[in-house]
Enzyme design. Structure first.
Site, PDB file in Angstrom:
ATOM      1  N   GLY A   1      -0.551   0.680   1.858  1.00  0.00           N
ATOM      2  CA  GLY A   1      -1.858   0.507   2.474  1.00  0.00           C
ATOM      3  C   GLY A   1      -2.984   1.190   1.729  1.00  0.00           C
ATOM      4  O   GLY A   1      -4.089   0.656   1.636  1.00  0.00           O
TER       5      GLY A   1
ATOM      6  N   CYS B   1      -1.199  11.680   6.831  1.00  0.00           N
ATOM      7  CA  CYS B   1      -1.818  11.904   5.518  1.00  0.00           C
ATOM      8  C   CYS B   1      -2.666  13.170   5.498  1.00  0.00           C
ATOM      9  O   CYS B   1      -3.100  13.606   4.450  1.00  0.00           O
ATOM     10  CB  CYS B   1      -2.668  10.694   5.135  1.00  0.00           C
TER      11      CYS B   1
ATOM     12  N   THR C   1       5.307  -3.883 -13.076  1.00  0.00           N
ATOM     13  CA  THR C   1       6.492  -4.625 -12.646  1.00  0.00           C
ATOM     14  C   THR C   1       6.628  -4.574 -11.135  1.00  0.00           C
ATOM     15  O   THR C   1       6.552  -3.509 -10.526  1.00  0.00           O
ATOM     16  CB  THR C   1       7.762  -4.037 -13.301  1.00  0.00           C
TER      17      THR C   1
END
Length: 378
Positions: free
Chosen positions: A70, A327, A236
């Site tokens: 996100g 967070c 990748t």
């Protein structure tokens, strides 16, 4: 008993998702950019996953770009959406996740934009009249407002915001991280230009998400490198994560109705039990099921003398919960969200967040422990 009530931070992975990821890890290890058979098999799995997600969200696969989660998706939408479209004014709210607020504040500090915050009420609801004033009285704007607040659970009206943005030719970025997989997002009808996802919020793997970019909006890459993601995101691809993400959102959509009813039942039950057994308990944000994310409940407790120890004591009792956004863990500045709505940001506030794996017995256990802690320190 051990209880995990921190599902807004991250969720346990669904066994079916894990099984699907294991299958890919064991059998499909080719680089998706390679042209040989192993590479083509890996590429096929990625594109199948993209189609699965696009179909559920009622959009085109060409509008789904896989990211590391996100935060990257939010940063890409904000920075590229603003810079690549020549926008000089942004509108957000003081309740947004730091992935949004810090990005916008950094851009304002660098002189790239002027940043305005829309007014919010004591429950975290957006003042839509003020939003319209900001749109009307400024040049073309970039609007970044989350669908479901990760600390309070308060929901925004995406349709109303989309209509206002369309009326004033603004770009609309919805941080849908906390809501994705818990609500149906019909992107063929919502007037949103950017939406985001993190797979670990609905029993998928960490380290994978996606960004929806409406085909009407053109942006350049945020991360440069190879030609992956149709030249939009170098690096990748995380094939195992992508397959796991697609499986997780597929399960979430298939079971959404029953899980919504079940989890809302747990939340409502906990509200009732707390009111009954913990005097003077208060709830932050909306608790009306029509206005609140059913997985999140933010509570203020009356035991102020143990404010700094409440989460610690819960942890000792085997209960995992949080004081706000994961967070922000480790900081000692209180919740910016509770502070913005005039709450007790430094007091004993706890965010409980639920999933399909939780039970009423767990709620009873947690409420009993909370009652004991608050009684001792009353």
């Amino acid at each position: 008993m051990k209880v995990y009530f921190d599902n807004a931070a991250t969720t346990p992975i669904d066994p079916e998702v894990l099984k699907e990821m294991y299958r890919v890890m064991e059998n499909h290890y080719g680089n998706p950019s390679s042209i040989h058979a192993h590479g083509r098999e890996a590429r096929s799995l990625i594109e199948k996953s993209r189609r699965t997600i696009a179909k559920l969200l009622q959009t085109s696969p060409s509008e789904i770009f896989f990211t590391s989660g996100g935060t990257e998706a939010d940063n890409t939408a904000i920075r590229c959406g603003i810079i690549d479209n020549g926008i000089k004014h942004a509108i957000s709210s003081p309740l947004e996740h730091h992935a949004v607020i810090h990005t916008l504040e950094n851009m304002q500090k660098a002189g790239a934009i002027k940043l305005s915050f829309v007014d919010i009420d004591s429950k975290g609801n957006i003042d839509y009249n003020h939003l319209e004033e900001l749109l009307k009285n400024n040049e073309r704007s970039f609007v970044s407002l989350m669908h479901a607040n990760n600390e309070l659970g308060t929901l925004s009206d995406m349709e109303r915001i989309g209509d206002l943005c369309e009326q004033y030719n603004a770009l609309y970025h919805a941080d849908t991280v906390q809501a994705m997989g818990h609500y149906q997002h019909d992107l063929s009808k919502l007037k949103v230009h950017f939406a985001v996802c993190a797979g670990h919020k609905f029993h998928g793997p960490k380290g994978i998400g996606f960004l929806y970019v409406n085909h009407k909006v053109k942006i350049k890459p945020f991360i440069y490198g190879g030609a992956q993601e149709r030249n939009m995101r170098g690096g990748t691809e995380n094939i195992y994560g992508i397959v796991g993400l697609a499986k997780a959102i597929e399960i979430a959509y298939a079971e959404m109705g029953q899980h919504c009813e079940y989890i809302q039942g747990l939340k409502s039950y906990m509200i009732d039990q707390l009111k009954e057994k913990v005097p003077n308990v208060k709830f932050n944000g909306e608790i009306d099921p029509a206005k609140s994310l059913y997985t999140v409940l933010n509570v203020s407790f009356p035991c102020h003398d143990v404010a700094d120890m409440l989460l610690f004591n819960l942890d000792i009792a085997g209960i995992s919960a949080s004081g706000g956004s994961a967070c922000s863990s480790g900081t000692d500045i209180g919740s910016h969200v509770l502070n913005a709505i005039g709450g007790n940001s430094s007091g004993p506030n706890v965010r409980f967040s639920f999933s399909k794996y939780n039970t009423r017995e767990e709620v009873d256990f947690v409420v009993t422990k909370l009652s004991e802690l608050c009684m001792v320190h009353a």
